[in-house]
Write a protein that holds these residues in place. Structure first.
Motif, short mmCIF file in Angstrom:
data_model
loop_
_atom_site.label_atom_id
_atom_site.label_comp_id
_atom_site.label_asym_id
_atom_site.label_seq_id
_atom_site.Cartn_x
_atom_site.Cartn_y
_atom_site.Cartn_z
N VAL A 1 5.26 -10.76 -0.04
CA VAL A 1 4.94 -9.35 0.14
C VAL A 1 4.63 -8.81 -1.26
O VAL A 1 5.42 -8.96 -2.18
N TYR A 2 3.47 -8.20 -1.40
CA TYR A 2 2.95 -7.84 -2.72
C TYR A 2 3.28 -6.43 -3.18
O TYR A 2 2.90 -6.06 -4.29
N ALA B 1 0.10 -6.07 5.67
CA ALA B 1 -1.00 -5.86 4.71
C ALA B 1 -1.04 -6.98 3.69
O ALA B 1 -2.12 -7.44 3.30
N SER B 2 0.13 -7.44 3.25
CA SER B 2 0.17 -8.56 2.30
C SER B 2 -0.47 -9.81 2.89
O SER B 2 -1.16 -10.56 2.20
N GLY B 3 -0.25 -10.03 4.18
CA GLY B 3 -0.88 -11.17 4.84
C GLY B 3 -2.39 -11.07 4.84
O GLY B 3 -3.09 -12.06 4.60
N LEU B 4 -2.92 -9.86 5.08
CA LEU B 4 -4.38 -9.67 5.02
C LEU B 4 -4.91 -9.90 3.61
O LEU B 4 -5.96 -10.52 3.43
N VAL B 5 -4.19 -9.40 2.61
CA VAL B 5 -4.59 -9.61 1.22
C VAL B 5 -4.57 -11.10 0.89
O VAL B 5 -5.51 -11.62 0.28
N ARG B 6 -3.54 -11.79 1.32
CA ARG B 6 -3.42 -13.23 1.06
C ARG B 6 -4.59 -13.98 1.69
O ARG B 6 -5.21 -14.84 1.06
N ARG B 7 -4.92 -13.66 2.94
CA ARG B 7 -6.02 -14.35 3.62
C ARG B 7 -7.37 -14.03 2.97
O ARG B 7 -8.24 -14.87 2.88
N GLY C 1 4.24 -19.24 -5.01
CA GLY C 1 2.85 -18.95 -4.69
C GLY C 1 2.43 -17.54 -5.03
O GLY C 1 1.28 -17.14 -4.79
N ALA C 2 3.32 -16.74 -5.61
CA ALA C 2 2.99 -15.36 -6.00
C ALA C 2 2.18 -15.37 -7.29
O ALA C 2 2.43 -16.19 -8.18
N PHE D 1 -3.16 -7.09 -6.28
CA PHE D 1 -2.55 -7.43 -4.99
C PHE D 1 -1.69 -6.27 -4.49
O PHE D 1 -1.74 -5.90 -3.32
N SER D 2 -0.91 -5.68 -5.38
CA SER D 2 -0.05 -4.55 -5.01
C SER D 2 -0.89 -3.35 -4.59
O SER D 2 -0.63 -2.73 -3.55
N ASP D 3 -1.91 -3.02 -5.37
CA ASP D 3 -2.76 -1.86 -5.07
C ASP D 3 -3.49 -2.05 -3.74
O ASP D 3 -3.58 -1.13 -2.93
N ALA D 4 -4.05 -3.24 -3.51
CA ALA D 4 -4.77 -3.50 -2.26
C ALA D 4 -3.81 -3.43 -1.07
O ALA D 4 -4.15 -2.87 -0.02
N THR D 5 -2.62 -3.96 -1.25
CA THR D 5 -1.62 -3.91 -0.17
C THR D 5 -1.23 -2.46 0.12
O THR D 5 -1.16 -2.06 1.29
N CYS D 6 -1.02 -1.67 -0.91
CA CYS D 6 -0.67 -0.26 -0.72
C CYS D 6 -1.82 0.52 -0.10
O CYS D 6 -1.59 1.37 0.78
N ALA D 7 -3.05 0.26 -0.53
CA ALA D 7 -4.20 0.96 0.04
C ALA D 7 -4.30 0.69 1.54
O ALA D 7 -4.53 1.60 2.34
N GLN D 8 -4.10 -0.56 1.92
CA GLN D 8 -4.16 -0.93 3.34
C GLN D 8 -3.03 -0.26 4.12
O GLN D 8 -3.26 0.35 5.16
N ALA D 9 -1.82 -0.37 3.62
CA ALA D 9 -0.67 0.22 4.30
C ALA D 9 -0.79 1.73 4.39
O ALA D 9 -0.43 2.33 5.41
N ALA D 10 -1.31 2.36 3.35
CA ALA D 10 -1.48 3.82 3.36
C ALA D 10 -2.47 4.25 4.43
O ALA D 10 -2.25 5.26 5.12
N THR D 11 -3.55 3.49 4.59
CA THR D 11 -4.51 3.82 5.64
C THR D 11 -3.86 3.72 7.01
O THR D 11 -4.01 4.62 7.85
N TRP D 12 -3.15 2.64 7.25
CA TRP D 12 -2.45 2.50 8.54
C TRP D 12 -1.48 3.64 8.77
O TRP D 12 -1.42 4.19 9.87
#
Length: 142
Positions: A4-5, A30-36, A49-50, A60-71
């Protein structure tokens, strides 16, 4: 154990508001989507693997937060594939400035858009990863 990022505190800092009650779940998915999305990217990792490079960690953190914030903003629960479970979320189909008209997409359009948003990274999250050189470019569905 999945990586989890970002943390709920990171999400709160990203949005400038308190993290939602389901922040841990949103960030995990969201971390899973970023990882994929970054599976073919080259970057240094630790034994789990981090990523270890500070710029990659931040992306990775910013992309994860951007995704989660949208949701969180749209009331989308990615664990239900975006199915509206009573939140009343609707997708705006059109708008006009004067005299202020807004129409909402039909139920089928809304369900399809919510499912897409639950399964795909947002353009903002993809853009963050692309700017960091971790994905080739931003793709949007349309």
């Amino acid at each position: 154990m999945s990586l989890v990022y970002a943390t709920p505190a990171d999400l709160a800092a990203w949005t400038g508001t308190a993290a939602p009650a389901n922040a841990v779940t949103l960030l995990r998915v969201a971390s899973g989507l970023v990882r994929r999305a970054t599976v073919t990217a080259w970057y240094a990792t630790n034994d789990t693997g981090a990523p270890t490079d500070p710029d990659v960690v931040q992306a990775f953190s910013d992309a994860t937060c951007a995704q989660a914030a949208t949701w969180a903003t749209l009331g989308i629960d990615p664990t239900t594939a975006g199915v509206d479970t009573g939140t009343g979320g609707r997708v705006v189909a059109s708008r006009a400035l004067g005299p202020a008209n807004i129409s909402y997409a039909g139920a089928d359009d809304t369900a399809a858009r919510r499912a897409q948003l639950a399964d795909d990274l947002t353009p903002e999250a993809l853009g963050i990863l692309a700017d960091a050189g971790l994905v080739r470019g931003v793709r949007t569905h349309g």
